[in-house]
Design a protein around this motif. Structure first.
Motif, PDB file in Angstrom:
ATOM      1  N   PHE A  66       0.789  -1.228   0.000  1.00 35.53           N
ATOM      2  CA  PHE A  66       0.000   0.000   0.000  1.00 35.53           C
ATOM      3  C   PHE A  66       0.824   1.282   0.000  1.00 35.53           C
ATOM      4  CE2 PHE A  66      -2.603  -3.127   2.532  1.00 35.53           C
ATOM      5  CZ  PHE A  66      -3.465  -3.451   1.492  1.00 35.53           C
ATOM      6  N   GLY A  67       2.150   1.156   0.020  1.00 35.16           N
ATOM      7  CA  GLY A  67       2.974   2.348   0.040  1.00 35.16           C
ATOM      8  C   GLY A  67       3.055   2.963   1.435  1.00 35.16           C
ATOM      9  N   ASP A  68       3.505   4.200   1.491  1.00 36.50           N
ATOM     10  CA  ASP A  68       3.649   4.903   2.766  1.00 36.50           C
ATOM     11  C   ASP A  68       2.282   5.135   3.398  1.00 36.50           C
ATOM     12  OD1 ASP A  68       3.897   7.729   4.329  1.00 36.50           O
ATOM     13  OD2 ASP A  68       5.807   6.636   4.367  1.00 36.50           O
ATOM     14  N   PRO A  69       2.184   4.992   4.749  1.00 36.30           N
ATOM     15  CA  PRO A  69       0.892   5.205   5.416  1.00 36.30           C
ATOM     16  C   PRO A  69       0.243   6.548   5.128  1.00 36.30           C
ATOM     17  CG  PRO A  69       2.407   4.121   6.912  1.00 36.30           C
ATOM     18  CD  PRO A  69       3.207   4.467   5.683  1.00 36.30           C
ATOM     19  N   SER A  70       1.026   7.551   4.770  1.00 40.80           N
ATOM     20  CA  SER A  70       0.453   8.853   4.454  1.00 40.80           C
ATOM     21  C   SER A  70      -0.444   8.806   3.221  1.00 40.80           C
ATOM     22  CB  SER A  70       1.567   9.889   4.233  1.00 40.80           C
ATOM     23  OG  SER A  70       2.366   9.523   3.113  1.00 40.80           O
ATOM     24  N   ARG A  71      -0.294   7.752   2.406  1.00 38.35           N
ATOM     25  CA  ARG A  71      -1.082   7.617   1.177  1.00 38.35           C
ATOM     26  C   ARG A  71      -2.206   6.596   1.324  1.00 38.35           C
ATOM     27  NH1 ARG A  71       1.828   5.125  -2.601  1.00 38.35           N
ATOM     28  NH2 ARG A  71       0.362   5.834  -4.206  1.00 38.35           N
ATOM     29  N   TRP A  72      -2.361   6.029   2.511  1.00 37.60           N
ATOM     30  CA  TRP A  72      -3.304   4.924   2.657  1.00 37.60           C
ATOM     31  C   TRP A  72      -4.755   5.327   2.432  1.00 37.60           C
ATOM     32  CZ3 TRP A  72      -1.512   1.205   7.140  1.00 37.60           C
ATOM     33  CH2 TRP A  72      -0.318   0.587   6.729  1.00 37.60           C
TER      34      TRP A  72
END
Length: 210
Positions: A66-72
């Protein structure tokens, strides 16, 4: 037939299957007076990752998906888990049936990566149903499709998934490597006189940290 409905009552790890299998217990309701002759059931199961919270260690491992949590907020999309079929025998009103779901521990599969990253809690699942209902009608029977919007939700305990995998792969997992990588790893294992593949990978990890 429009009133046929499904609910998931729970799930368990099947202890006697030839391969890892989760068994979902379904309740099927069809309240008409005629009763059901049989149901040829299809079920697609998806993970809904946006419906739970994640600890820091889980978030680190889920970055691959999912990538970095900031992009979730944008990237936590449903993951396909399984598509299975089953036959529901004749019943009137309400019945309960088991839905066996074969499972993989392949960490190249998105759902496998997701499950392996979780430490505890529950896995939010949605079960989407389709198929054909054969109902009694006079001296014969009618044939009706299950409405596309029939679904059920279940929160699978992570402990049930761990129990299942520990039965078949105790304290282990699977990685798929291409042949060139495997040959190189085998040469390393032979050159360093390492006893196991774990030792070869641990050596590479230790050298990369240094």
């Amino acid at each position: 037939m429009d009133e046929i409905a499904f609910a998931c009552l729970g799930a368990r790890a099947e202890p006697y299957a030839a391969f890892p299998t989760l068994v979902f217990r379904l309740r099927v309701t069809e309240p008409s007076s005629a009763g059901v002759h049989a149901v040829l059931l299809r079920c697609q199961i998806r993970v809904e990752p946006h419906l739970r919270r994640y600890g820091p260690a889980e978030a680190d491992l889920l970055g691959d998906l999912f990538g970095d949590p900031s992009r979730w907020g944008d990237t936590l999309k449903p993951l396909h888990f399984a598509t299975v079929s089953a036959t529901v025998p004749a019943f009137r009103g309400v019945t309960e049936v088991d839905l066996p779901v074969p499972c993989s521990y392949d960490l190249e599969v998105a759902a496998g990566k997701y499950f392996a990253a979780l430490e505890d809690g529950e896995i939010p699942l949605i079960l989407l149903f389709g198929g054909t209902v054969f109902a009694r009608a006079g001296n014969g029977f009618s044939v009706t499709q299950i409405p596309w919007h029939r679904e059920a939700r279940h929160r699978l305990p992570v402990g049930v998934w761990r129990e299942l995998m520990d039965r078949y792969f105790p304290d282990s997992g699977w990685l798929r490597l291409n042949r060139g990588t495997l040959r190189a790893l085998r040469r390393l294992k032979t050159e360093r006189a390492l006893a196991t593949w774990d030792e070869a990978v641990e050596l590479l990890l230790e050298e990369s940290r240094r």
